[in-house]
Structures are given as structure tokens and as C-alpha cells.
Design an enzyme around this catalytic site. Structure first.
Site, PDB file in Angstrom:
ATOM      1  N   GLU A   1       0.827  -1.204   0.000  1.00 26.85           N
ATOM      2  CA  GLU A   1       0.000   0.000   0.000  1.00 26.85           C
ATOM      3  C   GLU A   1       0.862   1.255   0.000  1.00 26.85           C
ATOM      4  OE1 GLU A   1      -4.073  -0.998   2.259  1.00 26.85           O
ATOM      5  OE2 GLU A   1      -2.310  -1.337   3.496  1.00 26.85           O
TER       6      GLU A   1
ATOM      7  N   CYS B   1       3.559   8.337   1.315  1.00 26.54           N
ATOM      8  CA  CYS B   1       4.121   7.337   2.217  1.00 26.54           C
ATOM      9  C   CYS B   1       4.167   6.027   1.435  1.00 26.54           C
ATOM     10  CB  CYS B   1       3.182   7.244   3.433  1.00 26.54           C
ATOM     11  SG  CYS B   1       3.613   5.955   4.605  1.00 26.54           S
TER      12      CYS B   1
ATOM     13  N   CYS C   1       6.745  -7.325   6.398  1.00 30.61           N
ATOM     14  CA  CYS C   1       7.903  -6.822   7.140  1.00 30.61           C
ATOM     15  C   CYS C   1       8.367  -7.917   8.090  1.00 30.61           C
ATOM     16  CB  CYS C   1       7.524  -5.573   7.941  1.00 30.61           C
ATOM     17  SG  CYS C   1       8.935  -4.798   8.787  1.00 30.61           S
TER      18      CYS C   1
ATOM     19  N   CYS D   1       7.432  -5.926  15.064  1.00 23.95           N
ATOM     20  CA  CYS D   1       7.040  -5.029  16.157  1.00 23.95           C
ATOM     21  C   CYS D   1       5.579  -5.340  16.508  1.00 23.95           C
ATOM     22  CB  CYS D   1       7.203  -3.571  15.737  1.00 23.95           C
ATOM     23  SG  CYS D   1       8.890  -3.195  15.198  1.00 23.95           S
TER      24      CYS D   1
ATOM     25  N   CYS E   1       2.455  -3.062  15.458  1.00 21.81           N
ATOM     26  CA  CYS E   1       2.345  -2.647  14.059  1.00 21.81           C
ATOM     27  C   CYS E   1       1.615  -3.721  13.262  1.00 21.81           C
ATOM     28  CB  CYS E   1       3.740  -2.412  13.483  1.00 21.81           C
ATOM     29  SG  CYS E   1       3.758  -2.103  11.705  1.00 21.81           S
TER      30      CYS E   1
ATOM     31  N   CYS F   1      -0.025   5.331  10.050  1.00 22.99           N
ATOM     32  CA  CYS F   1       1.167   4.541  10.343  1.00 22.99           C
ATOM     33  C   CYS F   1       0.828   3.200  10.955  1.00 22.99           C
ATOM     34  CB  CYS F   1       2.038   5.242  11.362  1.00 22.99           C
ATOM     35  SG  CYS F   1       2.442   6.873  10.914  1.00 22.99           S
TER      36      CYS F   1
HETATM   37  N1  SAH Z   1      10.050  -0.179   9.327  1.00 18.11           N
HETATM   38  C1  SAH Z   1      10.184   1.246   9.349  1.00 18.11           C
HETATM   39  C2  SAH Z   1       9.167   2.020   8.544  1.00 18.11           C
HETATM   40  C3  SAH Z   1       7.716   1.618   8.554  1.00 18.11           C
HETATM   41  S1  SAH Z   1       6.588   2.117   9.798  1.00 18.11           S
HETATM   42  C4  SAH Z   1      10.190   1.738  10.771  1.00 18.11           C
HETATM   43  O1  SAH Z   1       9.826   0.989  11.656  1.00 18.11           O
HETATM   44  O2  SAH Z   1      10.582   2.879  11.007  1.00 18.11           O
HETATM   45  C5  SAH Z   1       6.586   3.831   9.972  1.00 18.11           C
HETATM   46  C6  SAH Z   1       6.364   4.261  11.405  1.00 18.11           C
HETATM   47  O3  SAH Z   1       5.060   3.889  11.890  1.00 18.11           O
HETATM   48  C7  SAH Z   1       7.341   3.615  12.364  1.00 18.11           C
HETATM   49  O4  SAH Z   1       7.817   4.591  13.246  1.00 18.11           O
HETATM   50  C8  SAH Z   1       6.472   2.618  13.078  1.00 18.11           C
HETATM   51  O5  SAH Z   1       6.998   2.249  14.323  1.00 18.11           O
HETATM   52  C9  SAH Z   1       5.175   3.376  13.197  1.00 18.11           C
HETATM   53  N2  SAH Z   1       4.031   2.553  13.567  1.00 18.11           N
HETATM   54  C10 SAH Z   1       3.866   1.238  13.364  1.00 18.11           C
HETATM   55  N3  SAH Z   1       2.686   0.835  13.871  1.00 18.11           N
HETATM   56  C11 SAH Z   1       2.092   1.922  14.386  1.00 18.11           C
HETATM   57  C12 SAH Z   1       0.845   2.146  15.035  1.00 18.11           C
HETATM   58  N4  SAH Z   1      -0.030   1.158  15.229  1.00 18.11           N
HETATM   59  N5  SAH Z   1       0.570   3.405  15.437  1.00 18.11           N
HETATM   60  C13 SAH Z   1       1.447   4.407  15.212  1.00 18.11           C
HETATM   61  N6  SAH Z   1       2.619   4.260  14.615  1.00 18.11           N
HETATM   62  C14 SAH Z   1       2.951   3.025  14.210  1.00 18.11           C
END
Ligand code: SAH
Length: 379
Positions: free
Chosen positions: A116, A129, A136, A140, A143, A372
Site C-alpha cells: 500500500e 508514504c 515486514c 514489532c 504494528c 502509520c
Molecule cells: N520499518 C520502518 C518504517 C515503517 S513504519 C520503521 O519501523 O521505522 C513507519 C512508522 O510507523 C514507524 O515509526 C512505526 O513504528 C510506526 N508505527 C507502526 N505501527 C504503528 C501504530 N499502530 N501506530 C502508530 N505508529 C505506528
């Protein structure tokens, strides 16, 4: 590309290597430098100057459908298109929000993988974005993308194409607000860009080279966001392209960060912040610290203070970072929830009080799961 370090804990799905025998994404002019595009055509017995013509269509005029390239000679058309402009992906669903100023696209790649991208138009800029991997591998737990694991790395052209299509949508007036210019790119969609280093760097080059080599965006308007792959941060600092680095920290202490960002068991908070500061020293670019605020998990006042301590340790001061706390986007079935308003305000207040520029990030597009961490491509 096999990069699995010997020390990787077994529990972490850190397999960056592609399985053998998997079909590669189609080669596209955006994968190649200007010279490589020309050489390829010449090797195929085609006129080399057509490479520049096709590149001008693609990067200069933002035309990506060969049907619109009416100046291509009929006799060579199919060969030229096959060599440099194969179909990379099809949009299979689009959703918009914020009165048409936020547009999310679900893409189906050549092998059926789904990714996406999200375009967000603001008063003074338009940001896209983009995804760098299908899925991935960083796992985490808060996420959405992290829950499904890694499907595969995207190619440079697959990464770039999301931006070219977005730039065209802005230029043509498809996005609410009239014709405009796409100005910013953030690698904050699906995937960990630095785990797909080669293709990500290729994409950064294409995005920042002048047309017809590339799209001609300013490097400072391109942000690469990472969980903190320390050796890769160091490598990026030496590439001589001053992109903005965003570090997804989410916790100032190893105990909590080991759970929230599992790669932390390999690279500690101290090592990771050190690498980020080195990035600032080498490039002069202020680093963004991403911090998703989760209720009673990482949003305590004492953690805000500890975050300020960690960032300014080793005599680094506070001028080298900017903190972006993000209200967590709630993911169905998740044990993590968004912080209370008053806790978020207090968190921001403490950090600003400690002299660190801190701004709560907006949650554009959250009602269409475009915010995000919500890009899970759950079709
Ligand atoms: N893998 C990379 C980029 C992708 S995510 C990274 O982790 O930086 C982009 C951002 O969104 C990251 O800071 C990630 O931690 C954040 N993110 C992931 N899940 C989220 C959520 N549920 N709410 C808010 N931010 C989130």
C-alpha cells in the site's frame, strides 16, 4: 543477498535473503541508471537514444502508460516497452479521506504480493508514504504490518513507481485541491527499508536525480524510516545523499524496547541512538525520532525524561534531533491502545521543556486505515 548475522536470535524472523528460484520483479528503467538504460537497448539492437525518450516520458512528464507515448516508432514499440517499461503493479483498490486529500492505494505486484501507499496533501506540501517490502520481518507487536511477517523485498522500480504515480496524480489534479506538485516522500509504509538496503538506496537515487535520470525531488524531502539497523544507518550516512533519517525508537530503555522493537535485542538503545547521532554529524540532517504513544506502556512522564536523557547523553546536546510522538493507531485485537490525551500532552510538554523540539504527529487517514502501522494489505 544474505545478511543474516551469526548472532541473530533464533526467535527473530530476520531472513533478509530471497528464497532461491523465486521470480524477480520485471526489470524497469527505474531500476537502472541512465547509462544502463542506454546500454541495455543497444545490446538488444535498439537505438540507444530511445532510453532518454522513454525516461523523459516516465520521470519528466510522469507518463507511465506506454499507450500515451505516441511518439514511439510502431516497429520497435513492443520491444522498447518490454525492455524498459513493463507493467509493475496494478492498483486494485483506492480509498480516500480528508475530503479527498488523503488517498490510499492498494497495489498488486506482478506475483500477487500486496502493498500500500498513501498520498497526503497538506496546505504547503504533498507527501507520499510508500512501501519498501511486501510485509515486514521486524515483528514489532504494535504494528499491523509486523504481524504478517515478510513476504518479499520490493525492487527499486516497484518502490519508485508508487511515487511516480503519486506525482502524476498531483500534477493532473486528480487529488482534491487542484493540480499541484508532489514534494515529499516518506519510507513509512510497509516494510523495513534498511533491510532492503540496495533497492531502497537505488530508489532514493532515482527519486533525487534530475529528470530524465530520476524524479528530481530534494533529498531533504525524502525520509527513510528505520527500526535502527545500526550498520545500515552508518552505511547510509556515507552515501553522500542527505536524506532525512527517522528512527523508530518508541522506548528509551532496553527492557521495554526489546519487546516493542525486537531488533533492539541486537542493537541496544545506546548503540542505535549513537548511530543516529553519527548520521546527523556526517550529513548535517536533523534526525527524527518516532515514538508511538501507547497507554501505560511507554507514555509515562519518567520515560519522557529518560528519553531526553538518552538523546542528549554523551554530550550530544539537543539540537540534533526532533521528536515526533505519534498517537498510536489502534489495531483490532491488539493489546496496545492509544495514550490518554492528558498523558500525550504531558509527554510532549516534558520533552519541549528539556529543550528538544517535539511535535505530536497528526493521524491523517486513520479512518481508512491509512495511518502509520495500519498498512497491512489485508485483502
Ligand atoms: N520499518 C520502518 C518504517 C515503517 S513504519 C520503521 O519501523 O521505522 C513507519 C512508522 O510507523 C514507524 O515509526 C512505526 O513504528 C510506526 N508505527 C507502526 N505501527 C504503528 C501504530 N499502530 N501506530 C502508530 N505508529 C505506528
Amino acid at each position: 543477498m544474505s545478511e543474516q548475522p551469526a548472532t541473530a536470535p533464533k526467535s527473530l524472523p530476520l531472513v533478509f535473503a530471497e528464497p532461491r528460484g523465486r521470480k524477480k520483479p520485471p526489470r524497469h528503467l527505474a531500476d537502472l541508471t541512465s547509462d544502463e538504460r542506454k546500454d541495455l537497448l543497444v545490446e538488444m539492437g535498439l537505438p540507444g537514444f530511445r532510453a532518454k525518450q522513454l525516461s523523459t516520458h516516465y520521470f519528466g512528464r510522469l507518463v507511465h502508460d506506454p499507450a500515451e507515448m505516441t511518439d514511439l516508432p510502431a516497429a520497435q514499440r513492443a520491444e522498447l516497452v518490454g525492455a524498459l517499461l513493463p507493467d509493475l503493479m496494478d492498483p486494485i483498490r483506492q480509498q480516500s479521506a480528508d475530503k479527498g486529500k488523503t488517498v490510499k492505494t492498494l497495489w498488486k505486484l506482478f506475483d500477487g504480493s500486496l502493498v500500500e501507499s498513501v498520498l497526503m496533501r497538506y496546505k504547503d506540501r504533498a507527501t507520499i508514504c510508500i512501501s519498501s517490502q511486501a510485509g515486514c520481518g521486524m515483528a514489532c507487536p504494535f504494528c499491523a504490518t509486523g504481524q504478517g511477517g515478510l513476504t518479499r523485498n520490493m525492487s527499486t522500480a516497484e518502490i519508485v513507481h508508487q511515487v511516480v504515480v503519486g506525482a502524476r496524480a498531483m500534477a493532473s489534479g486528480e487529488v482534491a485541491g487542484g493540480p499541484g506538485r508532489l514534494s515529499n516522500v516518506v519510507f513509512m509504509g510497509m516494510g523495513e527499508p534498511l533491510a532492503n538496503y540496495k533497492a531502497t538506496l537505488g530508489a532514493v537515487r532515482r527519486l533525487t536525480e534530475e529528470a530524465p535520470s530520476g524524479l528530481g525531488l530534494s533529498a531533504r524531502h525524502v525520509t527513510v524510516s528505520t527500526v535502527g539497523l545500526v550498520p545500515r544507518i552508518r552505511q547510509l550516512a556515507d552515501e553522500g545523499i542527505p536524506v532525512t533519517l527517522a528512527l523508530s525508537l518508541h522506548a528509551p530503555d532496553d527492557e521495554l524496547r526489546n519487546d516493542l522493537v525486537p531488533i533492539n535485542t541486537r542493537f541496544s538503545v545506546a548503540e542505535t541512538v549513537d548511530a543516529a547521532h553519527e548520521y546527523f554529524s556526517k550529513t548535517g540532517r536533523r534526525v527524527s525520532i518516532e515514538y508511538a504513544l501507547m497507554r501505560d506502556i511507554n507514555d509515562q512522564a519518567w520515560r519522557a525524561d529518560l528519553l531526553a536523557d538518552v538523546l542528549s547523553a554523551e554530550g550530544r546536546g539537543t539540537g540534533w534531533v526532533h521528536i515526533n510522538p505519534i498517537p498510536l493507531n489502534d489495531i483490532p485485537g491488539s493489546q496496545f491502545t492509544r495514550s490518554r490525551e492528558e498523558d500525550m500532552d504531558e509527554f510532549v510538554r516534558i520533552l519541549n521543556g528539556r529543550g528538544i523540539a517535539t511535535t505530536l504527529r497528526d493521524t491523517r487517514g486513520s479512518e481508512i486505515d491509512a495511518a502509520c502501522g495500519q498498512l497491512a494489505a489485508s485483502e
